[in-house]
Design a protein around this motif. Sequence first.
Motif, PDB file in Angstrom:
ATOM      1  N   THR A   1      35.145 -37.293  -1.110  1.00 14.76           N
ATOM      2  CA  THR A   1      33.988 -37.742  -0.330  1.00 14.76           C
ATOM      3  C   THR A   1      34.121 -39.193   0.130  1.00 14.76           C
ATOM      4  OG1 THR A   1      32.812 -38.243  -2.401  1.00 14.76           O
ATOM      5  CG2 THR A   1      32.384 -36.112  -1.375  1.00 14.76           C
ATOM      6  N   VAL A   2      34.723 -40.048  -0.680  1.00 11.66           N
ATOM      7  CA  VAL A   2      34.875 -41.452  -0.281  1.00 11.66           C
ATOM      8  C   VAL A   2      35.947 -41.606   0.796  1.00 11.66           C
ATOM      9  CG1 VAL A   2      35.593 -43.744  -1.056  1.00 11.66           C
ATOM     10  CG2 VAL A   2      34.051 -42.386  -2.473  1.00 11.66           C
ATOM     11  N   PHE A   3      37.049 -40.871   0.667  1.00 12.52           N
ATOM     12  CA  PHE A   3      38.177 -41.070   1.574  1.00 12.52           C
ATOM     13  C   PHE A   3      38.246 -40.060   2.716  1.00 12.52           C
ATOM     14  CE2 PHE A   3      40.104 -42.839  -2.473  1.00 12.52           C
ATOM     15  CZ  PHE A   3      39.897 -44.161  -2.109  1.00 12.52           C
ATOM     16  N   ALA A   4      37.747 -38.851   2.510  1.00 11.64           N
ATOM     17  CA  ALA A   4      38.017 -37.790   3.487  1.00 11.64           C
ATOM     18  C   ALA A   4      36.749 -37.072   3.936  1.00 11.64           C
ATOM     19  CB  ALA A   4      39.019 -36.787   2.902  1.00 11.64           C
ATOM     20  N   LEU A   5      35.659 -37.810   4.064  1.00 12.60           N
ATOM     21  CA  LEU A   5      34.434 -37.251   4.627  1.00 12.60           C
ATOM     22  C   LEU A   5      34.069 -38.103   5.845  1.00 12.60           C
ATOM     23  CD1 LEU A   5      32.298 -35.017   4.051  1.00 12.60           C
ATOM     24  CD2 LEU A   5      30.911 -36.799   2.992  1.00 12.60           C
ATOM     25  N   PRO A   6      34.630 -37.790   7.026  1.00 16.07           N
ATOM     26  CA  PRO A   6      34.532 -38.704   8.171  1.00 16.07           C
ATOM     27  C   PRO A   6      33.324 -38.466   9.063  1.00 16.07           C
ATOM     28  CG  PRO A   6      36.028 -36.913   8.693  1.00 16.07           C
ATOM     29  CD  PRO A   6      35.498 -36.632   7.301  1.00 16.07           C
ATOM     30  N   THR A   7      32.203 -38.021   8.511  1.00 14.46           N
ATOM     31  CA  THR A   7      31.049 -37.661   9.331  1.00 14.46           C
ATOM     32  C   THR A   7      30.602 -38.804  10.230  1.00 14.46           C
ATOM     33  OG1 THR A   7      30.330 -36.239   7.524  1.00 14.46           O
ATOM     34  CG2 THR A   7      28.727 -36.698   9.253  1.00 14.46           C
TER      35      THR A   7
ATOM     36  N   GLY B   1      33.449 -46.471   8.533  1.00 11.96           N
ATOM     37  CA  GLY B   1      32.871 -47.271   9.599  1.00 11.96           C
ATOM     38  C   GLY B   1      33.522 -48.630   9.717  1.00 11.96           C
ATOM     39  N   SER B   2      33.766 -49.286   8.590  1.00 10.48           N
ATOM     40  CA  SER B   2      34.364 -50.629   8.629  1.00 10.48           C
ATOM     41  C   SER B   2      35.805 -50.576   9.112  1.00 10.48           C
ATOM     42  CB  SER B   2      34.284 -51.287   7.252  1.00 10.48           C
ATOM     43  OG  SER B   2      34.954 -50.496   6.282  1.00 10.48           O
ATOM     44  N   LEU B   3      36.573 -49.583   8.668  1.00  4.50           N
ATOM     45  CA  LEU B   3      37.953 -49.460   9.120  1.00  4.50           C
ATOM     46  C   LEU B   3      38.022 -49.103  10.600  1.00  4.50           C
ATOM     47  CD1 LEU B   3      39.813 -47.660   6.188  1.00  4.50           C
ATOM     48  CD2 LEU B   3      40.057 -50.020   6.942  1.00  4.50           C
ATOM     49  N   ALA B   4      37.114 -48.217  11.036  1.00  8.51           N
ATOM     50  CA  ALA B   4      37.108 -47.836  12.447  1.00  8.51           C
ATOM     51  C   ALA B   4      36.782 -49.029  13.331  1.00  8.51           C
ATOM     52  CB  ALA B   4      36.105 -46.715  12.676  1.00  8.51           C
ATOM     53  N   ALA B   5      35.868 -49.893  12.879  1.00  8.88           N
ATOM     54  CA  ALA B   5      35.497 -51.061  13.667  1.00  8.88           C
ATOM     55  C   ALA B   5      36.669 -52.021  13.828  1.00  8.88           C
ATOM     56  CB  ALA B   5      34.323 -51.778  13.011  1.00  8.88           C
ATOM     57  N   ARG B   6      37.546 -52.055  12.832  1.00  2.00           N
ATOM     58  CA  ARG B   6      38.649 -53.031  12.880  1.00  2.00           C
ATOM     59  C   ARG B   6      39.945 -52.445  13.441  1.00  2.00           C
ATOM     60  NH1 ARG B   6      40.097 -57.500   8.286  1.00  2.00           N
ATOM     61  NH2 ARG B   6      41.820 -58.479   9.417  1.00  2.00           N
ATOM     62  N   TYR B   7      40.236 -51.178  13.042  1.00  2.62           N
ATOM     63  CA  TYR B   7      41.538 -50.610  13.393  1.00  2.62           C
ATOM     64  C   TYR B   7      41.463 -49.401  14.320  1.00  2.62           C
ATOM     65  CZ  TYR B   7      42.982 -53.494   9.451  1.00  2.62           C
ATOM     66  OH  TYR B   7      43.205 -54.551   8.606  1.00  2.62           O
ATOM     67  N   GLY B   8      40.251 -48.882  14.545  1.00  5.29           N
ATOM     68  CA  GLY B   8      40.129 -47.720  15.411  1.00  5.29           C
ATOM     69  C   GLY B   8      39.772 -46.461  14.648  1.00  5.29           C
TER      70      GLY B   8
ATOM     71  N   SER C   1      44.008 -42.933   7.552  1.00  5.91           N
ATOM     72  CA  SER C   1      44.148 -43.655   6.284  1.00  5.91           C
ATOM     73  C   SER C   1      43.289 -43.029   5.197  1.00  5.91           C
ATOM     74  CB  SER C   1      43.772 -45.123   6.474  1.00  5.91           C
ATOM     75  OG  SER C   1      42.404 -45.258   6.854  1.00  5.91           O
ATOM     76  N   GLY C   2      42.084 -42.573   5.569  1.00  7.68           N
ATOM     77  CA  GLY C   2      41.228 -41.930   4.571  1.00  7.68           C
ATOM     78  C   GLY C   2      41.851 -40.666   4.019  1.00  7.68           C
ATOM     79  N   GLY C   3      42.415 -39.850   4.898  1.00  3.46           N
ATOM     80  CA  GLY C   3      43.054 -38.622   4.433  1.00  3.46           C
ATOM     81  C   GLY C   3      44.227 -38.910   3.520  1.00  3.46           C
TER      82      GLY C   3
END
Length: 432
Positions: A243-249, A374-381, A388-390
């Motif tokens: 849920t922390v790494f691979a739940l990209p809702t 959300g934070s990773l997407a804002a910085r890296y896309g 990376s989460g998967g």
Amino acid sequence: MSARTGRPWSRLLPNTAPWRSSRDFRLTWTSGTVTLLGSVFTMTAIPLQVADLTGSPLAVGAVGAVELVPTVLLGLYGGVLADRADRRTVALATEAALAVLSALLLVNAVLGTPALWPLYAAAGCAAALQGLQQPSVEAMIPRLVPHDQLVAAGALLSLRWSVAGVAAPATAGLVIATAGVPAAYLVDLATFLVSIALLAQVRPLPSERDAEAPQLRELAVGVRYVLRRPELAGTYLADLAATVFALPTVLFPFLAAESDALWALGLLYSAAAAGSLLAAATGGWTERVHRHGRLVLLSAALVGAATAAAAVCPGGIRSVLVCLAVAGAANWVGDTFRTAIWNQSIPDELRGRAAGLELLTGSAGPALGDVRAGSLAARYGVRAALRSGGLLCVASTGVLAAALPALWRYDPRTDPHVAAVRAAAARVAPRP
């Protein structure tokens, strides 16, 4: 475990033995399904009303923040309560209180100008009540069905979540679009009344412990029990990894926009549920698997692998949908075997507190996952956050497999905790 005969494909169908053997399980399952379907209407209507009243995405996001803290805090206390009180009584009382909240939301919705604050208040109160209720509802199941049918019962319980995840959001959206927000609250209220009528027919399930007021310090006993059993602690950690790494809702709106496929946004939200439903509909094989801990870990790894694949696979948004469906199916498998481990090996007097801890991880994991993604997407896309989460989910699952060999080796046929719980269940066999 009941054997089924017939064509080979029939062995993939869900085993309905718990339905046939236990009237109380049928009532509880149906009650929970009706409540779940109705609750989706309110879960859809509240954010929509907040958006209409404020026009602010931040205000809509605040609904989730209002819900998280009561769910966690009251869920922990609900676990203690479930081990002290009559579990059916707790379920009935909270269900009645939730019905009152739906009625108040209905009244607010039909006003000329609905107020904003009751929406937040209702969301917080509903989360608190569900936190109190869920440990008792989950802890009821092992006392309603025979011990050798707990895997089948868990699969049937997972099936209702899958059905609701696929059918209810679309139906709720259609009702709101055609009949308005008040109709959604009216549907939810009606389902609560049906659910209460069904639960009232379930036999009482009093605690086998002394009738004392629940104390929060009793939660520490449950935590120590989980920590003393590494294979049990591993089930919670595997769930957190997924849920922390691979739940990209939280990434779905941006993923749809980036792919120039806003038409697929609804499909992105329902893809995992569709995969879960397919897995549940063909999940009869789960009863013939005994390496439950191994399946918990492998399923979490597959969730991560499918999530990472969604970021890199060719084929556009359609390939993403397939990957998310695979992740949903794998998550269903993991949930089924986690539930089996909990129900088959945790003593009845600790089952409520274990369910409270499960509610804690189940609530905190997605919230932390939203922040991470959300934070990773804002910085890296968006794609980088997804990939990376998967990969982190796969890696963390591998670490768990290496660090917790007891979970990898877990087998209910040889586990001493399962034997003790089975012996206790045989002394107090559930009535049909």
